[in-house]
Design an enzyme around this catalytic site. Structure first.
Site, PDB file in Angstrom:
ATOM      1  N   SER A 127       0.867  -1.186   0.000  1.00 55.79           N
ATOM      2  CA  SER A 127       0.000   0.000   0.000  1.00 55.79           C
ATOM      3  C   SER A 127       0.898   1.229   0.000  1.00 55.79           C
ATOM      4  CB  SER A 127      -0.876  -0.011   1.263  1.00 55.79           C
ATOM      5  OG  SER A 127      -1.461   1.253   1.489  1.00 55.79           O
ATOM      6  N   TYR A 140      -2.204   0.604  10.577  1.00 59.59           N
ATOM      7  CA  TYR A 140      -2.168  -0.004   9.248  1.00 59.59           C
ATOM      8  C   TYR A 140      -0.800   0.203   8.605  1.00 59.59           C
ATOM      9  CZ  TYR A 140      -3.573  -1.001   4.401  1.00 59.59           C
ATOM     10  OH  TYR A 140      -3.670  -1.519   3.131  1.00 59.59           O
TER      11      TYR A 140
END
Length: 224
Positions: A127, A140
């Site tokens: 990501s 995250y």
């Protein structure tokens, strides 16, 4: 001979598009949602489809023993919970590390003997949060930083295995809908990367022949 490709998180989002893009291969599709796995079996009747707890070493070992070869593993499974550091809780961090890092570690480690033999490939779908952390994204991002470390170490340790990390920006998936809901913002898929484009990039990585390898690839939405 058809290559054998394992895909985690295959029931939706990027994982499903990767499966559709690689439908020429012998696919091993792994996910968690039984209903979605049933739908997946209808779409990919020739694939091996399984709900597999990826940190269960006995189950993962049994899966590998049943496969004559493994040419590639594509890690698409993931989980995101947004929260400030002050308001975050340990359970969410543990869950994200489990989903985003430990499952990838367990499956990759079990697949390594067959990957070495096939001179295979591992693709980690990371990501943009794996390159920088923003407010509310600490947990995250920490898990995705850890996933980058896993990939970087694996690349140096396993010379017979090609290792690629793909860093998609915001992508038009159900996960992005959840993120926008957590951000109390509008979900507009036209502004985001298409999951099919991420899948096409992953196919390009898998199609590369030894000794060429694309080690890292960032995909971002174009500026409006």
């Amino acid at each position: 001979m058809q290559p054998t490709i394992l895909i985690t998180g295959a029931t939706g989002g990027i994982g499903l598009e990767v499966a559709r893009t690689l439908k020429h291969a012998h696919l091993v599709l792994l996910g968690r949602n039984p209903q979605k796995l049933e739908a997946l079996q209808e779409e990919f009747p020739e694939a091996h489809i399984q709900a597999l707890p990826l940190t269960d070493e006995v189950a993962v070992t049994a899966l590998m023993k049943g496969l004559p070869r493994v040419d590639a593993v594509v890690h698409c499974a993931g989980e995101v919970v947004l929260s400030s550091i002050a308001e975050s809780n340990l359970e969410d961090w543990e869950s994200m590390f489990q989903s985003n890092v430990l499952t990838a570690l367990a499956l990759t480690r079990a697949a390594l003997p067959k990957l070495r033999e096939a001179r295979g490939k591992v693709v980690f779908v990371n990501s943009g949060a794996g390159l920088r952390a923003n407010a509310q994204w600490g947990g995250y991002a920490a898990s995705k930083f850890a996933l980058k470390a896993l990939a970087d170490a694996l690349r140096l340790e396993e010379p017979r295995v090609s290792v690629t990390t793909v860093y998609p920006g915001r992508t038009a998936t159900d996960m992005q809908k959840q993120v926008r809901s957590m951000e109390h913002a509008v979900y507009d898929p036209e502004k985001y990367v298409r999951a099919s484009d991420v899948a096409a990039a992953i196919k390009m990585v898998l199609d590369m022949q030894h000794p060429s390898v694309l080690e890292e690839l960032s995909i971002r939405p174009a500026s409006s």
